[in-house]
Design a protein around this motif. Structure first.
Motif, PDB file in Angstrom:
ATOM      1  N   GLU A   1      53.127  70.245  55.829  1.00 47.25           N
ATOM      2  CA  GLU A   1      51.912  70.256  56.335  1.00 47.25           C
ATOM      3  C   GLU A   1      51.115  68.953  56.245  1.00 47.25           C
ATOM      4  OE1 GLU A   1      48.242  73.535  55.351  1.00 47.25           O
ATOM      5  OE2 GLU A   1      49.529  72.819  53.596  1.00 47.25           O
ATOM      6  N   ASP A   2      50.319  68.722  57.182  1.00 42.82           N
ATOM      7  CA  ASP A   2      49.794  67.313  57.490  1.00 42.82           C
ATOM      8  C   ASP A   2      48.347  67.677  57.956  1.00 42.82           C
ATOM      9  OD1 ASP A   2      48.614  64.865  57.854  1.00 42.82           O
ATOM     10  OD2 ASP A   2      49.911  64.610  59.470  1.00 42.82           O
ATOM     11  N   GLY A   3      47.257  68.179  57.021  1.00 41.69           N
ATOM     12  CA  GLY A   3      45.993  68.571  57.219  1.00 41.69           C
ATOM     13  C   GLY A   3      45.077  68.111  56.097  1.00 41.69           C
ATOM     14  N   ASN A   4      44.020  69.014  56.102  1.00 45.19           N
ATOM     15  CA  ASN A   4      43.100  68.692  54.813  1.00 45.19           C
ATOM     16  C   ASN A   4      43.182  69.873  53.982  1.00 45.19           C
ATOM     17  OD1 ASN A   4      41.999  66.604  56.228  1.00 45.19           O
ATOM     18  ND2 ASN A   4      40.485  67.974  57.629  1.00 45.19           N
ATOM     19  N   GLY A   5      42.690  69.704  52.622  1.00 42.46           N
ATOM     20  CA  GLY A   5      42.758  70.878  51.710  1.00 42.46           C
ATOM     21  C   GLY A   5      44.153  70.676  51.012  1.00 42.46           C
ATOM     22  N   ALA A   6      44.447  72.118  50.450  1.00 45.15           N
ATOM     23  CA  ALA A   6      45.809  71.866  49.945  1.00 45.15           C
ATOM     24  C   ALA A   6      47.017  71.582  50.863  1.00 45.15           C
ATOM     25  CB  ALA A   6      45.991  73.192  49.083  1.00 45.15           C
ATOM     26  N   GLN A   7      47.900  70.979  49.982  1.00 46.57           N
ATOM     27  CA  GLN A   7      49.122  70.550  51.099  1.00 46.57           C
ATOM     28  C   GLN A   7      50.416  71.265  50.596  1.00 46.57           C
ATOM     29  OE1 GLN A   7      48.734  68.184  54.135  1.00 46.57           O
ATOM     30  NE2 GLN A   7      46.855  69.449  53.623  1.00 46.57           N
ATOM     31  N   HIS A   8      51.274  71.856  51.492  1.00 48.08           N
ATOM     32  CA  HIS A   8      52.279  72.438  51.161  1.00 48.08           C
ATOM     33  C   HIS A   8      53.537  72.015  51.987  1.00 48.08           C
ATOM     34  CE1 HIS A   8      49.129  75.186  49.845  1.00 48.08           C
ATOM     35  NE2 HIS A   8      49.991  75.481  48.915  1.00 48.08           N
ATOM     36  N   VAL A   9      54.729  72.350  51.482  1.00 42.96           N
ATOM     37  CA  VAL A   9      56.103  72.390  52.328  1.00 42.96           C
ATOM     38  C   VAL A   9      56.177  73.718  52.448  1.00 42.96           C
ATOM     39  CG1 VAL A   9      58.270  72.213  52.365  1.00 42.96           C
ATOM     40  CG2 VAL A   9      56.898  70.322  51.497  1.00 42.96           C
ATOM     41  N   PHE A  10      56.084  74.508  53.651  1.00 40.86           N
ATOM     42  CA  PHE A  10      56.366  75.936  53.937  1.00 40.86           C
ATOM     43  C   PHE A  10      57.757  76.190  54.212  1.00 40.86           C
ATOM     44  CE2 PHE A  10      51.661  75.808  54.090  1.00 40.86           C
ATOM     45  CZ  PHE A  10      51.296  77.045  53.350  1.00 40.86           C
TER      46      PHE A  10
ATOM     47  N   ASN B   1      46.071  64.986  42.756  1.00 40.32           N
ATOM     48  CA  ASN B   1      44.743  64.828  43.209  1.00 40.32           C
ATOM     49  C   ASN B   1      44.207  63.243  43.472  1.00 40.32           C
ATOM     50  OD1 ASN B   1      41.992  65.144  44.166  1.00 40.32           O
ATOM     51  ND2 ASN B   1      41.420  66.051  42.111  1.00 40.32           N
ATOM     52  N   THR B   2      43.815  62.966  44.703  1.00 40.39           N
ATOM     53  CA  THR B   2      43.700  61.522  44.991  1.00 40.39           C
ATOM     54  C   THR B   2      41.859  61.660  44.965  1.00 40.39           C
ATOM     55  OG1 THR B   2      43.967  61.871  47.472  1.00 40.39           O
ATOM     56  CG2 THR B   2      45.791  60.992  45.861  1.00 40.39           C
ATOM     57  N   GLY B   3      41.251  62.793  44.936  1.00 38.88           N
ATOM     58  CA  GLY B   3      39.837  62.905  45.124  1.00 38.88           C
ATOM     59  C   GLY B   3      39.204  62.917  43.770  1.00 38.88           C
ATOM     60  N   THR B   4      38.271  63.689  43.487  1.00 37.07           N
ATOM     61  CA  THR B   4      37.635  63.927  42.275  1.00 37.07           C
ATOM     62  C   THR B   4      37.776  65.504  41.872  1.00 37.07           C
ATOM     63  OG1 THR B   4      35.417  64.591  43.195  1.00 37.07           O
ATOM     64  CG2 THR B   4      36.083  62.075  42.774  1.00 37.07           C
ATOM     65  N   PRO B   5      37.566  65.739  40.554  1.00 30.66           N
ATOM     66  CA  PRO B   5      37.496  67.443  40.299  1.00 30.66           C
ATOM     67  C   PRO B   5      36.577  68.065  41.210  1.00 30.66           C
ATOM     68  CG  PRO B   5      37.611  66.000  38.486  1.00 30.66           C
ATOM     69  CD  PRO B   5      37.298  65.011  39.579  1.00 30.66           C
ATOM     70  N   GLU B   6      35.413  67.524  41.441  1.00 28.52           N
ATOM     71  CA  GLU B   6      34.567  68.110  42.316  1.00 28.52           C
ATOM     72  C   GLU B   6      34.815  68.190  43.962  1.00 28.52           C
ATOM     73  OE1 GLU B   6      33.820  65.683  40.492  1.00 28.52           O
ATOM     74  OE2 GLU B   6      33.223  66.999  38.577  1.00 28.52           O
ATOM     75  N   ALA B   7      35.477  67.288  44.442  1.00 28.71           N
ATOM     76  CA  ALA B   7      35.935  66.997  45.599  1.00 28.71           C
ATOM     77  C   ALA B   7      37.499  66.682  45.704  1.00 28.71           C
ATOM     78  CB  ALA B   7      35.173  66.313  46.482  1.00 28.71           C
TER      79      ALA B   7
ATOM     80  N   GLU C   1      41.279  66.072  46.993  1.00 25.95           N
ATOM     81  CA  GLU C   1      41.996  65.688  48.042  1.00 25.95           C
ATOM     82  C   GLU C   1      43.469  65.443  47.782  1.00 25.95           C
ATOM     83  OE1 GLU C   1      40.640  62.306  50.040  1.00 25.95           O
ATOM     84  OE2 GLU C   1      38.658  62.896  50.260  1.00 25.95           O
ATOM     85  N   TRP C   2      44.381  66.072  48.633  1.00 23.17           N
ATOM     86  CA  TRP C   2      45.835  65.970  48.346  1.00 23.17           C
ATOM     87  C   TRP C   2      46.429  65.431  49.600  1.00 23.17           C
ATOM     88  CZ3 TRP C   2      42.735  70.331  47.321  1.00 23.17           C
ATOM     89  CH2 TRP C   2      42.615  70.506  46.011  1.00 23.17           C
ATOM     90  N   GLY C   3      47.488  64.482  49.523  1.00 18.40           N
ATOM     91  CA  GLY C   3      48.154  63.834  50.554  1.00 18.40           C
ATOM     92  C   GLY C   3      49.132  64.780  51.026  1.00 18.40           C
TER      93      GLY C   3
ATOM     94  N   TYR D   1      52.866  61.349  50.808  1.00 18.50           N
ATOM     95  CA  TYR D   1      52.358  60.527  51.722  1.00 18.50           C
ATOM     96  C   TYR D   1      51.710  59.203  50.702  1.00 18.50           C
ATOM     97  CZ  TYR D   1      50.386  57.711  55.480  1.00 18.50           C
ATOM     98  OH  TYR D   1      49.982  56.699  56.404  1.00 18.50           O
ATOM     99  N   THR D   2      50.486  59.871  50.270  1.00 15.28           N
ATOM    100  CA  THR D   2      49.958  59.237  49.252  1.00 15.28           C
ATOM    101  C   THR D   2      49.390  59.945  47.977  1.00 15.28           C
ATOM    102  OG1 THR D   2      47.914  57.846  49.201  1.00 15.28           O
ATOM    103  CG2 THR D   2      47.793  59.775  50.464  1.00 15.28           C
ATOM    104  N   PRO D   3      49.431  59.469  46.742  1.00 16.21           N
ATOM    105  CA  PRO D   3      50.300  58.354  46.416  1.00 16.21           C
ATOM    106  C   PRO D   3      51.722  58.361  46.792  1.00 16.21           C
ATOM    107  CG  PRO D   3      49.608  59.672  44.538  1.00 16.21           C
ATOM    108  CD  PRO D   3      49.025  60.227  45.547  1.00 16.21           C
ATOM    109  N   GLY D   4      52.329  57.580  47.187  1.00 14.49           N
ATOM    110  CA  GLY D   4      53.666  57.469  47.677  1.00 14.49           C
ATOM    111  C   GLY D   4      54.618  58.001  46.613  1.00 14.49           C
TER     112      GLY D   4
END
Length: 459
Positions: free
Chosen positions: A386-395, A412-418, A420-422, A441-444
């Protein structure tokens, strides 16, 4: 992308998804195990990882093979950023060679180290690294396999155990800080990178490459072009002068052609799975090096050419090549909207078939709006990054077309409030089918995942 659709996906249903997929999937899959257990929809719910890295179903376990910024075992520098496309190739004595792309631009946090004899353009920060693993997925070596390339996104394995890495970039020398033209395919031998060096396969075209797949019977190479703004990309085939000739044979040249589907200028206009088009044509690319005009803008005659937005994954299965359009948006100029398509081209029949459609009229709980890297699983199913926004999965997708979550990125590469996941990328399996390798993808981060792969997904 539809924010509402993504929010629904994140809120409810993704972790236990057992949802009918919109598509005619049976022709995609192989393996008797899957055929005997249709209707089962996963290996169970994802178990939160106490280490906060990767959630997997019970019975699965992972090993971190490599992380961005850590020292390369070769001593050549640090593990580069942006882990992307990848393949697993058999080595000697049961070992496995992982070849991993790094989709680095000139501002990359950790560039691919410059290595003599393996660097194309010292100003470019992308390339490939190679890991050698033993039968237990322990890393025995890790080194630079190609440097000085730009935005190495995906690629594809050859039948002679090398990797074709693709530059998703077509900037010319003197632009963007580059000293050489970019937009090429490069061959990488993970067992001996200096044997392949840093030589662009120019006859395969200079454009925004994404992925490739080789017909093992004829040696024809199929190529996707990732163009998300108009003019959209094309689907290509390369007819090599020395088909299936082994390492270095693709340097001998060949003929690049683009696909034309009569009466279909834009693949997004086709919305019904199972739609077939016979009599697919292939048109010579006038100037594969795009010396003056980008390849997708060149003159293909009065009949025009067939385009699609965001052509990405490409792989060979059975007697056909499959390729992915990650999404299409009418607001960007596409003929219609969708959240992803998978197409099948049968060279012998010259037939193109739409086999999967991801929305927008399908269930909102289906996998995210941008399918990217795809591979076949040992159980006979499909794995989708999956390559989008929000939670990221291998389906996973069963042969029947039911969707389940196999992995979730917890970094989580963002913050607890906002948060983000690579994205996930580079999903592939070991030659014996016992281990799935996948990148964050990130963090690699590169993971090896072991579990009951030979057992079909069960609810």
């Amino acid at each position: 992308m539809s924010v509402t659709r993504r929010h629904v996906l994140a809120r409810g249903g993704a972790l236990g998804a057992g949802i009918a997929f919109s598509g005619a999937l049976s022709e995609l899959f192989t393996g008797t195990a899957a055929a005997q257990h249709l209707g089962h929809t996963g290996y169970g719910p994802l178990v939160p990882d106490p280490k906060g890295l990767l959630d997997l179903p019970k019975g699965f376990r992972y090993r971190v093979l490599s992380r961005e910024g850590d020292p390369l075992r070769s001593g050549e520098g640090r593990v580069p950023s942006h882990h992307d496309g990848m393949t697993a190739l058999p080595g000697r004595h049961g070992r496995v060679h992982l070849v991993r792309n790094h989709e680095n631009r000139t501002n990359a946090k950790v560039p691919v180290p410059v290595v003599k004899g393996l660097t194309y353009d010292p100003a470019a920060k992308g390339g490939c690294t190679a890991l050698t693993l033993d039968s237990g997925s322990h890393v025995r070596s890790e080194r630079v396999a190609l440097a000085g390339t730009a935005v190495n996104c995906a690629g594809g394995p050859t039948t002679w155990r090398t990797w074709l890495t693709c530059e998703e970039n077509e900037e010319r020398a003197g632009t963007g800080g580059y000293t050489k033209d970019h937009g090429f395919v490069f061959e990488v031998d993970p067992a001996d990178p200096h044997r392949t060096g840093a030589v662009p396969l120019t006859a395969m075209g200079r454009f925004q490459h994404e992925a490739v797949a080789i017909d093992p019977r004829t040696g024809v190479v199929y190529e996707t072009e990732d163009a998300f703004l108009k003019p959209f990309g094309l689907f290509y085939r390369f007819l090599p002068e020395k088909p299936l000739g082994g390492t270095g044979s693709l340097r001998a040249g060949g003929r690049l052609q683009a696909m034309r589907v009569p009466g279909v200028p834009d693949l997004s206009s086709i919305q019904e799975t199972g739609a077939c088009f016979d009599g697919v044509e292939w048109v010579d690319v006038p100037d594969p090096l795009a010396t003056e005009t980008p390849v997708r803008l060149q003159d293909y005659g009065p009949k025009g050419i067939t385009r699609a937005q965001k052509l990405e994954g490409c792989y060979w299965g059975g007697r056909s090549v499959y390729f992915v359009s990650s999404y299409a948006r009418s607001a960007d100029g596409s003929a219609a909207d969708h959240f992803g398509q998978v197409w099948r081209y049968d060279p012998a029949a010259r037939r193109l078939t739409l086999v999967i459609v991801f929305g927008p009229n399908s269930d909102v709980r289906l996998p995210g709006e941008s399918p990217d890297n795809i591979c076949l699983a040992p159980s006979g199913g499909l794995m989708v990054c999956e390559d989008g926004n929000g939670a990221q999965h291998v389906f996973g997708v069963t042969r029947r077309g039911e969707v389940y979550a196999l992995a979730r990125n917890r970094q989580n590469t963002g913050t607890p409030e906002a948060p983000e996941w690579g994205e996930f990328a580079g999903v592939t399996f070991s030659p014996d089918g016992e281990t799935m390798y996948v990148n964050c993808y990130t963090p690699g981060t590169t993971f090896a995942v072991r579990g009951p792969w030979r057992r079909p997904p069960a609810g």
